[in-house]
Design an enzyme around this catalytic site. Sequence first.
Site, PDB file in Angstrom:
ATOM      1  N   GLN A 203       0.738  -1.107   0.055  1.00  0.00           N
ATOM      2  CA  GLN A 203      -0.062   0.027  -0.009  1.00  0.00           C
ATOM      3  C   GLN A 203       0.835   1.322  -0.018  1.00  0.00           C
ATOM      4  OE1 GLN A 203      -0.335  -2.581   2.105  1.00  0.00           O
ATOM      5  NE2 GLN A 203      -2.638  -2.726   2.661  1.00  0.00           N
ATOM      6  N   ASP A 244      -6.370   1.329  12.392  1.00  0.00           N
ATOM      7  CA  ASP A 244      -7.448   0.664  12.348  1.00  0.00           C
ATOM      8  C   ASP A 244      -8.294   0.520  13.529  1.00  0.00           C
ATOM      9  OD1 ASP A 244      -5.819  -0.303   9.962  1.00  0.00           O
ATOM     10  OD2 ASP A 244      -7.755  -0.778   9.412  1.00  0.00           O
ATOM     11  N   LYS A 255      -1.487  -1.529  10.212  1.00  0.00           N
ATOM     12  CA  LYS A 255      -0.910  -2.418   9.235  1.00  0.00           C
ATOM     13  C   LYS A 255       0.349  -3.097   9.844  1.00  0.00           C
ATOM     14  CE  LYS A 255      -2.253  -3.531   6.141  1.00  0.00           C
ATOM     15  NZ  LYS A 255      -3.023  -4.579   5.971  1.00  0.00           N
TER      16      LYS A 255
HETATM   17  O1  MRU Z   1      -5.173  -3.341   5.124  1.00  0.00           O
HETATM   18  P1  MRU Z   1      -5.492  -1.816   4.964  1.00  0.00           P
HETATM   19  O2  MRU Z   1      -4.758  -1.502   3.630  1.00  0.00           O
HETATM   20  O3  MRU Z   1      -6.979  -1.614   5.052  1.00  0.00           O
HETATM   21  O4  MRU Z   1      -4.852  -1.223   6.130  1.00  0.00           O
HETATM   22  C1  MRU Z   1      -5.121   0.315   6.329  1.00  0.00           C
HETATM   23  C2  MRU Z   1      -4.103   0.779   7.282  1.00  0.00           C
HETATM   24  O5  MRU Z   1      -3.487   0.040   7.995  1.00  0.00           O
HETATM   25  C3  MRU Z   1      -4.109   2.305   7.618  1.00  0.00           C
HETATM   26  O6  MRU Z   1      -3.272   2.705   8.012  1.00  0.00           O
HETATM   27  C4  MRU Z   1      -5.439   2.420   8.414  1.00  0.00           C
HETATM   28  O7  MRU Z   1      -6.689   1.748   7.963  1.00  0.00           O
HETATM   29  C5  MRU Z   1      -5.651   3.865   8.573  1.00  0.00           C
HETATM   30  S1  MRU Z   1      -6.444   4.419   7.141  1.00  0.00           S
HETATM   31  C6  MRU Z   1      -6.785   6.193   7.250  1.00  0.00           C
END
Ligand code: MRU
Length: 369
Positions: A203, A244, A255
Amino acid sequence: MRINGQHYRTIWLAQDGWRVVVIDQTRLPFRFETVALGSAEQAADAIRNMVVRGAPLIGATAAYGVALAMRVDASDAGLEAALALLGATRPTAVNLRWALERMRRVLASHEPSRRCEAAYREAAAICDEDVALCRAIGEHGLPLIRSLAAGKQAGEPVNILTHCNAGWIATVDWGTALAPVYLAHDAGIPVHVWVDETRPRNQGAGLTAFELGGHGVPHTVIVDNAGGHLMQRGQVDLVIVGTDRTTAQGDVANKIGTYLKALAAHDNGVPFYVALPSPTIDWSIGDGLSGIPIEERAGREVTHAVGLAEDGEVRAVRVVAPGSATANPAFDVTPARLVTALITERGVCAASGEGLAGLFPEIAGGAAA
Ligand code: MRU
């Protein structure tokens, strides 16, 4: 935010007024494609397969998923089925549960014949509020960057390290961790972002670099293991990441790999900030290590990497020896003691029960574990 000069949010209604359009994040940065979601099932698939991702955008998409379900069956049973379907997509981002509970509360107060219209209205409100929350996070985070800039030589950038993607495409607009960065850049403060690639789904390399490049923010993509080395050499002024799920005592799930960056930051005296809108706080949990469910994703994300092949197609290639076992925990928990401060829409606070309660007394008083 802008793509090729045009302003986009990450989720909007189609011309037909009812389907829900999202940017297909599995195709970025190589293809800019949108997908029109026409059912709750399609919304659930989009969340599960990470066509949309990032905690706030997952919540917004789920809210619209409920609206799509109400077009078909707005009975109590139809509502509960939609909530269950969407709620089972991804376990860690608490924004999902928050959005679904909000939809349940609002729709339960309406007769079934009024639920569809009310659901679209509420989903749109969730999206608008997210934009405002993220913008406010940016405004509260900006002084942190500005004060570091004050200690620099003229023109020397503030070096910010981030992990995964907590930018505008993870939210409805602006982002969380990247909102202060965009505002600093727009204010003329020289910034440079170290972008962790963020295996297994990259990402950082794919999405954060795409966003920052689109906005003209100087950045450098690094492999996930480079951050500690850069911190040891004094090349990182601060870390800002998203989350999250943040517990009532300030532990933070984000993440996978975030925890290692927090450890390295701690060891090197680098401030480690976590940016979040309040729907990301799980007031029912105190200890994140025991309380936050960690999503385990398919081993294929580890065995394969997706990229642009030389023939111009977006393809997956195998990077792991055939036959090897894999494990793929998608998030980890950074204990509050490693977090310098939380950046929220109401201001910056200590990563602690007291810190959060100081900013959100009306919620913390009733709900914290
Ligand atoms: O697995 P993902 O790509 O949905 O994980 C996203 C993250 O870890 C972001 O840092 C988190 O959702 C914050 S988004 C503003």
